[in-house]
Design a protein around this motif. Structure first.
Motif: not given
Length: 490
Positions: A305-307, A320-323, A314-315
């Motif tokens: 989902l993060y991707a 990152d994905a862990d955060a 965008g940013a």
């Protein structure tokens, strides 16, 4: 034709009319003009009168007495029709129509009061709903527990006492875990900024498809309070959007897709019969909660989902994905049940369970409800309620007469914990698949072991068959302890 054939033909038309009534409810919450509320309430009352007349038709009783079968499916059909008939014959037709009329009106009044932050606008309507539900419960209870009479409509076989035991088993573990988490020095990231709501809505459709929702037999709309409606080949869901909180949209969508997938996954042969819908709201919630939490909030799926969010926005301030996983699963006291983290969620339900019992028995008046809510919330969560929409006006359930519904949310979490342990054993590569946005093995296992059966088995029997053991709170507590101990380095 046999008595069974006659009964099933009659039941098919009754069920079809019930689906029409449900569609009117969906329309009211999504696209109906506000000025149509009065007329819609009369339409709902008229349709409910027809439905009540069919459910209590003396011919149904005659057919039930005459029908005999050795087929397990047919026996289950007869069991469910008998249950509906026995209930309908205890209720006056007038009461069924009045409830349909009043709750149809109350939904709109609740929404307006919520927007205006004014409980007094809603209180008279809620008082009428509660009075009607008290009358309904008394007719059904035959001198027994009023609350049990209503709870049985949502979770057959459950009682306030059995729910109380479950809550007593669950609460200490939840409170202990919460205290450890809140005492942790780890600070979870939060989303910052604004997230375009149209893009949220588009991404919600991507999420719905990822979890197997068939949009050829469903649709997604926006509503004040997300819900799922319908069964068979027409199962609709709603979600809501907030520019400051896209998780509200995304996880409301996944939750409602869990409900909708249950209905879409039922065997076609059960369509428009008593077995053609979910067996109970507790089992229904097990599907929505396992989709939303164990699958949708997992480290594996949140990475996917993060991707998707990076592609769209965008940013957006999460490194990152862990955060991102930490942001999705942060534990903190909050006002809104539907947005609550997994540790606090069931505490919200327990509070509502106690309050609605007091309302039904008359130990708590509607006028005193906001104060009782605020006092209990401060005691349970350590936070003072700031607005009615964050407190007593946040949920739609009481406006539509769903007294006895709330405990099924926690029962669903308990069932989901049991199912998830069995799912993990059956699908050893689950995390790898979820990391690729592939939920098919997980949702396929749930469809095969739970969803396809519809109302064939009783709720506890269904979960026991699926997992190989009787339902228990322990799998849920183990799941929560493992997940949040890792997240917070406990």
């Amino acid at each position: 034709m046999t008595a069974y054939d006659d009964l099933m033909a009659f039941q098919r038309d009754t069920t079809a009319l019930g689906q029409v009534a449900g569609r009117l409810g969906w329309d009211q919450e999504t696209v109906m003009p506000r000025g149509a509320a009065g007329q819609r309430s009369e339409e709902m009352a008229a349709l409910e009168s027809i439905l009540h007349g069919r459910r209590a038709d003396p011919r149904v009783g005659d057919w039930l007495d005459q029908a005999t079968t050795d087929d397990p499916v047919a026996q289950a059909q007869l069991r469910e029709i008998r249950r509906s008939y026995d209930r309908a014959t205890k209720l006056p037709a007038r009461l069924s129509a009045e409830l349909a009329r009043e709750t149809s009106l109350a939904q709109g009044i609740w929404a307006q009061a919520r927007a205006a932050e004014d409980f007094s606008q809603f209180a008279p309507s809620l008082s009428r709903v509660i009075a009607l539900k008290q009358e309904e419960a008394a007719a059904l209870a035959d001198g027994g527990s009023l609350y049990d009479a209503l709870l049985d409509d949502y979770e057959p076989g459950a009682t306030a006492a059995s729910i109380g035991v479950m809550f007593d088993d669950l609460r200490p573990g939840l409170v202990a875990l919460r205290e450890k988490i809140l005492g942790s020095t780890r600070d979870m990231p939060r989303l910052q900024g604004s997230f375009d709501t149209d893009e949220q809505f588009k991404l919600s459709q991507t999420l719905a498809r990822a979890f197997g929702y068939d949009l050829n037999r469903g649709r997604i709309d926006r509503a004040v309070h997300p819900f799922s409606s319908g069964s068979g080949s027409d199962v609709r869901i709603t979600t809501r959007t907030d520019p400051a909180d896209p998780f509200n949209c995304f996880y409301s969508t996944i939750h409602e897709v869990g409900h909708a997938s249950y209905e879409q996954g039922i065997e076609d042969q059960y369509a428009l019969t008593p077995l053609g819908c979910g067996v109970s709201m507790g089992v229904h919630e097990s599907q929505s909660r396992i989709y939303e939490n164990q699958l949708g909030r997992s480290r594996a799926f949140t990475g996917w989902l993060y991707a998707r969010m990076v592609e769209v926005y965008g940013a957006f301030g999460v490194a990152d994905a862990d955060a991102f996983y930490a942001a999705v699963n942060g534990v903190r006291p909050g006002f809104i049940r539907t947005e609550a983290d997994e540790v606090h969620y069931n505490l919200h339900v327990m509070m509502r369970f106690d309050l609605e019992q007091a309302l039904l028995t008359g130990d708590l008046s509607v006028d005193d409800l906001p104060g009782a809510w605020n006092d209990r919330f401060a005691a349970d969560f350590g936070v003072a309620v700031d607005t009615p929409s964050n407190g007593v006006l946040q949920d739609v359930h009481w406006s539509v007469g769903l007294i006895g519904y709330f405990p099924t949310y926690t029962l669903g979490n308990v069932y989901a914990g049991c199912l998830y342990e069995s799912l993990g054993k059956a699908v050893p590569d689950l995390d790898a698949e979820l990391a690729a946005g592939n939920t098919s093995s997980a949702t396929g296992w749930l469809r095969d072991h739970v969803q396809r059966h519809g109302g064939l088995y009783r709720p506890v029997d269904l979960i026991t068959r699926a997992t190989g053991g009787a339902p228990s709170v322990q799998p849920l507590l183990r799941y929560l302890e493992t997940k949040f101990s890792q997240l917070y380095d406990l």
